[in-house]
Design an enzyme around this catalytic site. Sequence first.
Site, PDB file in Angstrom:
ATOM      1  N   ASP A 118       0.837  -1.203   0.000  1.00  0.00           N
ATOM      2  CA  ASP A 118       0.000   0.000   0.000  1.00  0.00           C
ATOM      3  C   ASP A 118       0.866   1.245   0.000  1.00  0.00           C
ATOM      4  OD1 ASP A 118      -2.703   1.428   0.546  1.00  0.00           O
ATOM      5  OD2 ASP A 118      -1.364   2.188   2.110  1.00  0.00           O
ATOM      6  N   TYR A 165       3.017  10.253  -0.080  1.00  0.00           N
ATOM      7  CA  TYR A 165       4.137   9.677   0.659  1.00  0.00           C
ATOM      8  C   TYR A 165       5.452  10.058  -0.026  1.00  0.00           C
ATOM      9  CZ  TYR A 165       0.547   6.661   2.816  1.00  0.00           C
ATOM     10  OH  TYR A 165      -0.567   6.189   3.472  1.00  0.00           O
ATOM     11  N   LYS A 191      -3.570   5.740  -3.597  1.00  0.00           N
ATOM     12  CA  LYS A 191      -4.626   6.655  -3.170  1.00  0.00           C
ATOM     13  C   LYS A 191      -4.800   7.796  -4.162  1.00  0.00           C
ATOM     14  CE  LYS A 191      -3.507   5.254   1.502  1.00  0.00           C
ATOM     15  NZ  LYS A 191      -2.252   4.529   1.186  1.00  0.00           N
ATOM     16  N   GLY A 194      -1.821   1.479  10.276  1.00  0.00           N
ATOM     17  CA  GLY A 194      -1.271   1.972  11.537  1.00  0.00           C
ATOM     18  C   GLY A 194      -1.607   1.139  12.740  1.00  0.00           C
ATOM     19  N   PHE A 241       0.216  -0.032  14.885  1.00  0.00           N
ATOM     20  CA  PHE A 241       1.071   0.368  16.004  1.00  0.00           C
ATOM     21  C   PHE A 241       0.828   1.823  16.407  1.00  0.00           C
ATOM     22  CE2 PHE A 241       4.126  -2.861  14.026  1.00  0.00           C
ATOM     23  CZ  PHE A 241       3.700  -3.889  14.856  1.00  0.00           C
ATOM     24  N   ASN A 242      -0.254   2.433  15.884  1.00  0.00           N
ATOM     25  CA  ASN A 242      -0.591   3.825  16.226  1.00  0.00           C
ATOM     26  C   ASN A 242       0.598   4.765  16.050  1.00  0.00           C
ATOM     27  OD1 ASN A 242      -2.863   2.397  18.263  1.00  0.00           O
ATOM     28  ND2 ASN A 242      -3.523   4.252  17.211  1.00  0.00           N
ATOM     29  N   SER A 243       1.084   4.825  14.806  1.00  0.00           N
ATOM     30  CA  SER A 243       2.212   5.687  14.430  1.00  0.00           C
ATOM     31  C   SER A 243       3.518   5.283  15.103  1.00  0.00           C
ATOM     32  CB  SER A 243       1.918   7.173  14.714  1.00  0.00           C
ATOM     33  OG  SER A 243       0.808   7.610  13.984  1.00  0.00           O
ATOM     34  N   GLY A 244       3.562   4.099  15.677  1.00  0.00           N
ATOM     35  CA  GLY A 244       4.808   3.585  16.233  1.00  0.00           C
ATOM     36  C   GLY A 244       4.833   3.450  17.735  1.00  0.00           C
ATOM     37  N   LEU A 256       3.040   1.809  19.789  1.00  0.00           N
ATOM     38  CA  LEU A 256       2.866   0.444  20.265  1.00  0.00           C
ATOM     39  C   LEU A 256       4.035  -0.462  19.875  1.00  0.00           C
ATOM     40  CD1 LEU A 256      -0.936  -0.317  19.687  1.00  0.00           C
ATOM     41  CD2 LEU A 256       0.242  -0.006  21.864  1.00  0.00           C
ATOM     42  N   ALA A 257       4.968   0.088  19.120  1.00  0.00           N
ATOM     43  CA  ALA A 257       6.138  -0.694  18.715  1.00  0.00           C
ATOM     44  C   ALA A 257       7.416  -0.148  19.334  1.00  0.00           C
ATOM     45  CB  ALA A 257       6.255  -0.711  17.195  1.00  0.00           C
TER      46      ALA A 257
END
Length: 336
Positions: free
Chosen positions: A47, A52, A78, A234, A236-239, A241-242
């Site tokens: 994707d 981007y 997109k 997302g 990981f919610n923009s990171g 959660l990672a």
Amino acid sequence: MSIRSLLSGETLGFGAAPVGNMFRPVPEEDAAATIRAAWDNGIRYYDTAPIYGAGLSEIRLGEVLSRYERSEYVLSTKVGRVIEYETDQPADPDEQGGIFAHGRPNKVRNDYGYDGTMRSIEQSLHRLGTDRIDIAWVHDISPDFYGDDWLDAFAAARTGAFRALTILREQGVVGAWGIGVNTVEPCELTLGLDEHTPDAFLLAGRYTLFDHSYALQRLLPRCAERDVELVVGGPFNSGVLAGGKHFEYQEASQRVLDDVDRLRKIAERHGTDIRAAALRFPLAHPAVAATIPGMSRPERVSQNLELSRTPVPAEFWRQLRDEELVDPAAPLPDGV
């Protein structure tokens, strides 16, 4: 078209925003190595989007994927942004703001009209080196980008982009279409339309382990009723959660970091990884077809694949339920 059938059961995709120099410059060789690592590890859903890196992500993705048989992978991009001019030069981050400050210094114009959508698809086909787009998402027609004016952007898309993508779907240039947003409201509004029926939604950050109640209550039941599938971006919610410091594409607040730390400690107590739980949680809902975490390094690809296959103890999920850290109505993995 069913997104599940299009993906042939694959549930982990490759989010290509990071290889468009999201937040930081990614060297050309690193971006190519990451995309090749995704392919070598069996990932077949990719994707991307024109925004981007102002075309950079699409170009990098196309340069690698064009080496393989087109029928062997699924590609989504997109519409909603048209690049007015293109250059191969990198952007000067001192002159550009935003999360893609290190992208290409192209002039990008928001355009959700019919002609703009046709032009956007034509440009994407060229940058990606392909003759068709499997899924086209109408990008960012939502309050987080347009504030109180988001309904104007939505109206322009409804009469322009939605119509154009419906025609392109009939022609086979686009296999399926929907909207790709970071908020629930535009998806709800789209489901209420009588014309230009979407196939799916790409919803980023709103049906995750950390943030899911609103989407669960308002959107997912209606998706199930209408046979409109959800791709979760997302996860990981923009990171955050990672192990990262970003949430909602900006520096996470201390409250968010504290809440995530609580989840992480519970995971550790049960001998599991919060990242594995974050990848597995959305897929427990029957309306969710796939997740697409962003990846910018080859090692992240193998890590995410391993994590997506890692069993998460039932006791972990039960503790989250007991401590009201997940919505009581949320389906949990493995039938917990």
